[in-house]
Structure formats: C-alpha cells, structure tokens
Design a protein around this motif. Sequence first.
Motif, PDB file in Angstrom:
ATOM      1  N   VAL A   1       0.852  -1.090   0.045  1.00  0.00           N
ATOM      2  CA  VAL A   1      -0.193  -0.005   0.007  1.00  0.00           C
ATOM      3  C   VAL A   1       0.869   1.349   0.031  1.00  0.00           C
ATOM      4  O   VAL A   1       1.792   1.160   0.935  1.00  0.00           O
ATOM      5  CB  VAL A   1      -0.931   0.103   1.355  1.00  0.00           C
TER       6      VAL A   1
ATOM      7  N   ARG B   1       0.825  -4.906   2.705  1.00  0.00           N
ATOM      8  CA  ARG B   1      -0.179  -5.381   2.958  1.00  0.00           C
ATOM      9  C   ARG B   1      -0.405  -6.250   4.096  1.00  0.00           C
ATOM     10  O   ARG B   1       0.084  -7.170   4.061  1.00  0.00           O
ATOM     11  CB  ARG B   1      -1.110  -5.665   1.519  1.00  0.00           C
TER      12      ARG B   1
ATOM     13  N   LEU C   1      -9.440  -5.454   0.077  1.00  0.00           N
ATOM     14  CA  LEU C   1      -8.583  -4.741   0.717  1.00  0.00           C
ATOM     15  C   LEU C   1      -9.558  -4.302   2.204  1.00  0.00           C
ATOM     16  O   LEU C   1     -10.471  -3.745   2.308  1.00  0.00           O
ATOM     17  CB  LEU C   1      -8.170  -3.620   0.070  1.00  0.00           C
TER      18      LEU C   1
ATOM     19  N   ASP D   1      -5.089  -2.464   6.285  1.00  0.00           N
ATOM     20  CA  ASP D   1      -4.050  -2.409   5.527  1.00  0.00           C
ATOM     21  C   ASP D   1      -3.621  -1.135   5.047  1.00  0.00           C
ATOM     22  O   ASP D   1      -2.359  -0.935   4.836  1.00  0.00           O
ATOM     23  CB  ASP D   1      -4.567  -2.965   3.969  1.00  0.00           C
ATOM     24  N   TYR D   2      -4.683  -0.089   5.180  1.00  0.00           N
ATOM     25  CA  TYR D   2      -3.819   1.292   4.855  1.00  0.00           C
ATOM     26  C   TYR D   2      -3.900   2.096   6.153  1.00  0.00           C
ATOM     27  O   TYR D   2      -3.392   3.299   5.939  1.00  0.00           O
ATOM     28  CB  TYR D   2      -4.580   2.041   3.629  1.00  0.00           C
TER      29      TYR D   2
END
Length: 346
Positions: free
Chosen positions: A109, A136, A143, A147-148
Amino acid sequence: MRTQSIITLEQFIIEKEKSNPEATGGFSQIIRDLMLACRIINREVTKAGLVDILGSLNATNIQGEEVQKLDIYAEKQLIDALRKGGETCAVGSEEQEEIVFLNPKGKYVVLIDPLDGSSNIDVNGSIGTIFSIYKRISKGDQLLPEDYLQKGRNQVAAGYILYGSSTMLIFTTGHGVNAFTLDPSIGEFLLSHSNIRYPDRCNIYSINEGNYRKLFEGVKQYLRFIKTSNEVKKPYSARYVGSLVADFHRNLLKGGIYLYPGTTDKPSGKLRLLYEGNPMAMLAEQAGGMATNGYMEILDIEPTELHQRTPLFLGNKEEVNMIHNFLQVYDQISQLVTNTIGKEKS
Ligand code: AHG
Ligand code: MN
Ligand code: MN
C-alpha cells in the motif's frame, strides 16, 4: 579529477536487494515506479512558469484547501506509474477522499502527498512529493482498513522528492537515510549523501509564528525561551518556507526543529498523519532525530482515518524532548489552575 565512483539509484536498489534473501523485487519496482513519475513531475514543475499550468483549478480538495493544477497532475503520474508497475494494491492520496484500488494481487500500500508545499508553486519556491510504503496485512480479495490504516512504525520505506535548485530523492528503508540527486543531463538519480544524520546542534527553528496567539502555552513558552533566555548561548535562526519538504530537508542537513503544533481553533494542527507526519517521522528517526505530536511518538499513533491530522514536532532529538518538557509543565500548571478555581467556586 573524480575520486569517488558514481552509484546510481538503480545500482543502489539492486545491491540492497542482493543483501536481502527474502526480496522478491516487488518493493524495488515500487521505487522505480515512483521515480519514473517524479521525473515526469519534475519536468512539469521546472517549466511551470512557462506554460499555462500555473494557478488554481478553482476547486477545493477534501481538506477544504484550494487545489493547484500541478497537484492533480502529480497525483495522476504517481497513480498511473504505480498501477502499471503492478506491485501496489492501493494508493491513498492527500487529494483523494477514498483509497484508490490498483492491483488486488499487489503486496504493498502506498500513501502519497503528490505535491507538498503547493502554495509555493506560484512563487517558484521549493516543493516536493512525499511517499510512504506499507506491506498489505490482509490476505483476502478485499482490501481492509487495517491495510492502509497502519501505524507509521510499520512503514517499510518512506521518503520525499524535493524539487528545488536540484531535484533530490531522500529515502529510508529502515537502515539509515540516503539522498540521491538527479543529474538532468543523464536523467539518473546519483547517490549524493550517504547515511545522513542530524548535526548535533539544533541551529534553526521553523514554525508559522503568525499563529502565535492561537498556540498553546507550552509552545509559546518554548518559543519565548529559545528567543530570549540567556541560557541559549548562540541564537537560533528562524527559517520557514511553508513547504514541509523544504523545511524538513534544510533542518535535516543543518540541524533544526520543525513545529506545526495544534492551535486553539485546530487542536490537531494542519498536517496529515499518513501523508506527511509518518514518512517524515521515519526519516527523522532514521537520521537520529525524533518526531512527536507533543505527547507521543508519531510512529506509534494508531490511525483511525485516512486524512487524520496531527500536531508535529520534528527534528533534533534533544530539541523535541525540550518541547515535551515545556508542554508537560504548562499542561500541569493549567490543570492546577483549573482545579484551584474549581475548589474556590465550590
Ligand atoms: P500541501 O501543499 O501538501 O497542502 O502541504 C502544505 C503544508 C506543508 O507543506 C507546510 O509546511 C504547511 O502546510 C504550511 O502551512 P502554513 O501555511 O499554515 O504555515
Ligand atoms: Mn503537504
Ligand atoms: Mn499536497
């Protein structure tokens, strides 16, 4: 006569890859993608005064700020390059409300501030691109926010490109900070500064002091101290470009502290944790410096939203610690005052 051999960014990346048996080349590809985009951005930035790309789009981004054309141009180059490279599953950008999905099979990411300091474009001031790379976490097709929305400590790499009198890439993968300068005649980034460390002494302070009356007492007292106390033997220099990349870069090389504190009207400050705070914090730490929000290290903050803001104190370690002490003392004093007044009233 040249005494040192030239090391290109490409050679540097290949060498690093060789020394890591687990490397698959995916991460190196992302750096290549970013650098391709940044060479194109650099081309547009350097001719921004010549073509009709200057000025604002008359639009505002989701932060409520005016968006300059080059912001959008830069973002498109970065996202396109990362999409083509194939190793990135999603990009978070300061200019986009939501995360942008790329390749679901990508392992990384990438979070970007496509153009930082964009108010400097119209006056031919230094600007930059900031990036931050995470692995990730989730394994499924979908997603997930985890993950972010990772804390900065999990970054596998972070850095910036400074479009200044020279164009430079400064980045870290958690093993020190290195800088590469673009040689425009051959279009290559060449290693120019190895293992950068903050100088021991903090010579510079950088803050938008126009906000003084809105600052919290601890920060005001810190500023008063460094400017007026006899304990400060050599006066600090005030330097503030209004472009985080440019201010950070100068302070990294010369020794200095950057402050964007919370204010009484905006207690979380202005800068974004994921696009500005975390990458700069990783670089600062890797160069022997420190980055905090005044109370805890930036890299340990658990993000709850993509566009989260944070107060930022960034630079020489001792100096950041000094600010902490000022904040703590003045917090305690105001607590004491509140308690005393409370008792008197009851
Ligand atoms: P951006 O151009 O990406 O919106 O970032 C601007 C940021 C940062 O680069 C700079 O240090 C700061 O805003 C300046 O803010 P003030 O004008 O409030 O000092
Ligand atoms: Mn910015
Ligand atoms: Mn920006």
